[in-house]
Write an enzyme that holds these catalytic residues in place. Sequence first.
Site, PDB file in Angstrom:
ATOM      1  N   GLN A  31       0.828  -1.195   0.000  1.00 10.11           N
ATOM      2  CA  GLN A  31       0.000   0.000   0.000  1.00 10.11           C
ATOM      3  C   GLN A  31       0.867   1.251   0.000  1.00 10.11           C
ATOM      4  O   GLN A  31       2.083   1.186   0.208  1.00 10.11           O
ATOM      5  CB  GLN A  31      -0.902   0.016   1.237  1.00 10.11           C
ATOM      6  CG  GLN A  31      -0.118  -0.041   2.543  1.00 10.11           C
ATOM      7  CD  GLN A  31      -0.903  -0.632   3.680  1.00 10.11           C
ATOM      8  OE1 GLN A  31      -2.127  -0.599   3.708  1.00 10.11           O
ATOM      9  NE2 GLN A  31      -0.218  -1.195   4.667  1.00 10.11           N
ATOM     10  N   HIS A  62      -9.582   3.313  19.247  1.00 10.54           N
ATOM     11  CA  HIS A  62      -8.712   2.309  19.860  1.00 10.54           C
ATOM     12  C   HIS A  62      -9.213   1.857  21.228  1.00 10.54           C
ATOM     13  O   HIS A  62      -9.117   0.672  21.573  1.00 10.54           O
ATOM     14  CB  HIS A  62      -7.285   2.847  19.947  1.00 10.54           C
ATOM     15  CG  HIS A  62      -6.640   2.992  18.601  1.00 10.54           C
ATOM     16  ND1 HIS A  62      -6.116   4.182  18.135  1.00 10.54           N
ATOM     17  CD2 HIS A  62      -6.475   2.092  17.586  1.00 10.54           C
ATOM     18  CE1 HIS A  62      -5.639   4.006  16.917  1.00 10.54           C
ATOM     19  NE2 HIS A  62      -5.846   2.753  16.561  1.00 10.54           N
ATOM     20  N   ASP A  86      -0.350   0.588  13.500  1.00 14.38           N
ATOM     21  CA  ASP A  86      -0.058   1.893  14.112  1.00 14.38           C
ATOM     22  C   ASP A  86       0.196   1.774  15.602  1.00 14.38           C
ATOM     23  O   ASP A  86       0.790   2.654  16.215  1.00 14.38           O
ATOM     24  CB  ASP A  86      -1.194   2.884  13.849  1.00 14.38           C
ATOM     25  CG  ASP A  86      -2.550   2.352  14.296  1.00 14.38           C
ATOM     26  OD1 ASP A  86      -2.768   2.169  15.502  1.00 14.38           O
ATOM     27  OD2 ASP A  86      -3.402   2.115  13.413  1.00 14.38           O
ATOM     28  N   ASP A 137       0.805 -12.485   7.509  1.00 10.41           N
ATOM     29  CA  ASP A 137      -0.623 -12.569   7.221  1.00 10.41           C
ATOM     30  C   ASP A 137      -1.401 -12.988   8.468  1.00 10.41           C
ATOM     31  O   ASP A 137      -1.168 -14.063   9.023  1.00 10.41           O
ATOM     32  CB  ASP A 137      -0.825 -13.584   6.093  1.00 10.41           C
ATOM     33  CG  ASP A 137      -2.268 -13.691   5.649  1.00 10.41           C
ATOM     34  OD1 ASP A 137      -3.115 -12.928   6.165  1.00 10.41           O
ATOM     35  OD2 ASP A 137      -2.563 -14.540   4.790  1.00 10.41           O
ATOM     36  N   GLY A 138      -2.333 -12.149   8.896  1.00  7.33           N
ATOM     37  CA  GLY A 138      -3.134 -12.460  10.073  1.00  7.33           C
ATOM     38  C   GLY A 138      -4.012 -13.676   9.882  1.00  7.33           C
ATOM     39  O   GLY A 138      -4.266 -14.424  10.830  1.00  7.33           O
ATOM     40  N   ASP A 155      -8.312  -5.341  13.795  1.00  8.05           N
ATOM     41  CA  ASP A 155      -8.168  -3.900  13.570  1.00  8.05           C
ATOM     42  C   ASP A 155      -7.726  -3.700  12.127  1.00  8.05           C
ATOM     43  O   ASP A 155      -6.579  -3.378  11.843  1.00  8.05           O
ATOM     44  CB  ASP A 155      -7.144  -3.335  14.557  1.00  8.05           C
ATOM     45  CG  ASP A 155      -6.989  -1.833  14.451  1.00  8.05           C
ATOM     46  OD1 ASP A 155      -7.728  -1.207  13.664  1.00  8.05           O
ATOM     47  OD2 ASP A 155      -6.108  -1.286  15.150  1.00  8.05           O
ATOM     48  N   SER A 156      -8.646  -3.896  11.205  1.00  2.00           N
ATOM     49  CA  SER A 156      -8.310  -3.928   9.779  1.00  2.00           C
ATOM     50  C   SER A 156      -8.580  -2.595   9.110  1.00  2.00           C
ATOM     51  O   SER A 156      -9.285  -1.729   9.639  1.00  2.00           O
ATOM     52  CB  SER A 156      -9.126  -5.015   9.080  1.00  2.00           C
ATOM     53  OG  SER A 156     -10.497  -4.673   9.103  1.00  2.00           O
ATOM     54  N   THR A 157      -8.021  -2.450   7.904  1.00  2.00           N
ATOM     55  CA  THR A 157      -8.397  -1.342   7.043  1.00  2.00           C
ATOM     56  C   THR A 157      -9.722  -1.698   6.366  1.00  2.00           C
ATOM     57  O   THR A 157     -10.360  -2.697   6.705  1.00  2.00           O
ATOM     58  CB  THR A 157      -7.314  -1.086   5.983  1.00  2.00           C
ATOM     59  OG1 THR A 157      -7.123  -2.288   5.225  1.00  2.00           O
ATOM     60  CG2 THR A 157      -5.999  -0.705   6.634  1.00  2.00           C
ATOM     61  N   GLU A 158     -10.146  -0.893   5.402  1.00  2.00           N
ATOM     62  CA  GLU A 158     -11.404  -1.159   4.704  1.00  2.00           C
ATOM     63  C   GLU A 158     -11.297  -2.458   3.900  1.00  2.00           C
ATOM     64  O   GLU A 158     -10.187  -2.900   3.574  1.00  2.00           O
ATOM     65  CB  GLU A 158     -11.762   0.024   3.800  1.00  2.00           C
ATOM     66  CG  GLU A 158     -12.088   1.285   4.597  1.00  2.00           C
ATOM     67  CD  GLU A 158     -12.650   2.388   3.729  1.00  2.00           C
ATOM     68  OE1 GLU A 158     -13.178   2.099   2.636  1.00  2.00           O
ATOM     69  OE2 GLU A 158     -12.560   3.554   4.140  1.00  2.00           O
TER      70      GLU A 158
END
EC number: 2.5.1.16
Length: 276
Positions: A31, A62, A86, A137-138, A155-158
């Site tokens: 990304q 959070h 993060d 990889d989770g 806690d993922s992105t879109e």
Amino acid sequence: MELWFTEKQTENFGITAKVSRTLHTERTPYQRIDVLETVEYGRMLVLDGMVMCTDRDEFIYHEMIAHVPLFTHPDPKQVLVIGGGDGGTIREVVKHPRVERAVLAEIDERVIAVSKEYFPALSRGFADPRVEIEVGDGIAHVKANKDTYDVILVDSTEPIGPAEGLFAREFYEGIYEALRPGGVFVAQTESPLFNAALISRVWRDIASIYPVTRLYLAPVPTYPTGMWSFTLGSKGPDPLQAEGQDETAIETRYYTPEVHRASFALPRFVEELLAR
């Protein structure tokens, strides 16, 4: 000349912020990462053009993704965070004295490195000796660690690109197997206003696997529409009857026992999404 950053959240809508300077930009194998200094929200972490967190409002997201499940579970010792490079979620997890081990599974090591450099208050939890960082990889981590964790936080992105598989039924089944008896997991599940179909599908999938399934909300101003959802699946403990640790022992800015309970009081239109 003024510099503004705009996140295009749909084809017809976005949010914009005045930027005083660009602190960092790079493209990783996964990304694009940008760190911007904004006038209103301080430093902003942006992945592929999408706001992940800002100095000003990150604590709401959070605290809510971490403390709701951690206070739901009566004795959370082993915790996994998937994504969240993060560091904000890990920071909240290690506030809990009963946590003996907190594993972060993050696919992009550069997110971790950039956050350590530009968001020290956000990433300070990485220094806790209970934290283990696994770059990878989770989904694969979950498959390889059956009956291991008390609490798992996604806690993922879109749900596009590397994070797409984190919204699949097969993944939720894998999490079920990775949880110990009485285990609890939570996934961020986007905006009820912009992602209604996603929330309905995820709810059905999780409710078909877990004996207890709940959805709760929190306001995150810099996320699409400002209304954000989290879906919780539990092998036993019910967050509406939580009798876990003493909440007063944890330092928070948003989460309280009252907020915990109130976050499960859903507007009617959100209740209707879960009935589809």
